[in-house]
Scaffold this active site. Sequence first.
Site, PDB file in Angstrom:
ATOM      1  N   HIS A 158       0.835  -1.217   0.000  1.00  0.00           N
ATOM      2  CA  HIS A 158       0.000   0.000   0.000  1.00  0.00           C
ATOM      3  C   HIS A 158       0.865   1.261   0.000  1.00  0.00           C
ATOM      4  CE1 HIS A 158      -3.165  -2.851   1.246  1.00  0.00           C
ATOM      5  NE2 HIS A 158      -2.239  -3.298   2.071  1.00  0.00           N
ATOM      6  N   SER A 279      15.856  20.386 -16.832  1.00  0.00           N
ATOM      7  CA  SER A 279      14.690  21.196 -17.152  1.00  0.00           C
ATOM      8  C   SER A 279      15.180  22.517 -17.712  1.00  0.00           C
ATOM      9  CB  SER A 279      13.878  21.415 -15.875  1.00  0.00           C
ATOM     10  OG  SER A 279      13.156  22.623 -15.981  1.00  0.00           O
ATOM     11  N   LYS A 285      16.717  20.485 -11.431  1.00  0.00           N
ATOM     12  CA  LYS A 285      16.056  19.220 -11.772  1.00  0.00           C
ATOM     13  C   LYS A 285      16.897  18.247 -12.597  1.00  0.00           C
ATOM     14  CE  LYS A 285      11.754  18.961 -12.577  1.00  0.00           C
ATOM     15  NZ  LYS A 285      10.347  19.150 -12.904  1.00  0.00           N
ATOM     16  N   GLU A 292      10.065   7.491 -17.402  1.00  0.00           N
ATOM     17  CA  GLU A 292       8.712   8.009 -17.656  1.00  0.00           C
ATOM     18  C   GLU A 292       8.222   7.597 -19.041  1.00  0.00           C
ATOM     19  OE1 GLU A 292       8.163  12.239 -15.916  1.00  0.00           O
ATOM     20  OE2 GLU A 292      10.308  11.917 -16.083  1.00  0.00           O
TER      21      GLU A 292
END
Length: 462
Positions: A158, A279, A285, A292
């Site tokens: 979970h 970025s 970043k 992804e």
Amino acid sequence: MSEKKLWGGRFSEGTDEFVEEFTESISFDKELALYDIKGSIAHAKMLGKQGIIPEKDAEKIIEGLKEIEKEIKEGKFQWKKELEDVHMNIEKALIEKIGDVGGKLHTGRSRNDQVITAFRLYLKTETQNIINLIEELKKALLEKAEETVDIVMPAYTHLQRAQPIRLAHYFLAYLEMYNRDQERFKDNLGRIDQLPLGSGALAGVDFPIDREFVAKELGFSFVMRNSLDATASRDSIIEFLSNASICMANLSRQSEDLIIWNSTEFSFVELPDKLTTGSSIMPQKKNPDVLELIRGKVGRVYGDLVALLTIVKGLPMAYNRDLQEDKEPVFDAVKTLKGSIIGMTKIIEGLKPIKENMEKAAGGFALATDLANYLVRKGMPFRQAHHVVGSIVGYLTKETKENRELESITLEELKKFSDLFDEDALEILSPYAVADARNSFGGTAKNQILEQIEYWKKRINV
Ligand code: ARG
């Protein structure tokens, strides 16, 4: 409308330009060119050997096909939309090159058995490529597991911290999953590796052909028994897309883990600079784009599977032109899956676990169950032990007002809660000890993991 069609005999007018544009497949099926030529060479050899056409004609045809093959490889071949597909482009070029004798190649053959032969040859090669790529991924996981036997981390259910595991246990879990993906591809390969050629348009061939010979020439292990099935069925190809979908799901799931672990909040792993991107406006970043995109590309492959399932669902026996739509989904899935496996392999190879952070997260109250089990081993009923340890947690977090971790407790303090506690109770308050207590087969104890690593070392060519 410029080219005379190879099938144009009965037609009194040329094809509408829209129809040419709408029905062509050369824009994508030229991917099959070299497999088509391979199939044609085997067919021509067989025609000559069987005396269906003169041997010298067969030789001329084969020579011509080899020249065309060379032109294609060198990028010199001119593909023409008016010639519809890869098969007609090559056949027309052959006739132009060697004259009318080139027209003998299509004896005892139809495009319906020709196209699926080339497609199966293509898919055999690509399935083997995928199996090899998965082997590389398995190797990377095994090596990473060997490096991380002595790193402990919290495992989650979970997405809540559950119990400590050794990090190697995680990598070995994915190794199992990708191994099953690979097994599925190997199993499917047996059903792809079957020769349809010699089935004609649908009903077989009225020349004395030798299909066993063609199968041998092309390296197919099996000759398809039924000509309707051979030309009309695509289930084995759907099975490939289904296997590709499952493998993509596994890759996507692991991508998600690593994306989370790479976040500043978790900081469990560092991804290599060369596999991440920056970025344009936020200088801090370092984005996990490869992961992804693996996660994002799953949609295409599921789509490819559903496309082909849908194409076949209402098709009357046998070949229908709908089946021309079988190719793009497969090309897309092959390309996407191969890229995703390569991407994941590189990520696993370059991944650097941040040991301190994983270790820290694995300790603390994640060890509470084991403290309760300690009391159970000393004879206390589990319900009561659960309650005792609950009180200890309350004491450390609230009563002491210091928000202390479980590991900070002393024996004296423990004894206040139960006189069953002894010196050895403090020893189990380490995530390593807790992990090693899971010494059941398949568990996360160090010696279980070392055994799993040995198991895989014998089965993976490192
Ligand atoms: N390009 C076609 C395909 O991919 C070749 C077979 C065409 N056969 C036919 N009867 N029109 O399926």
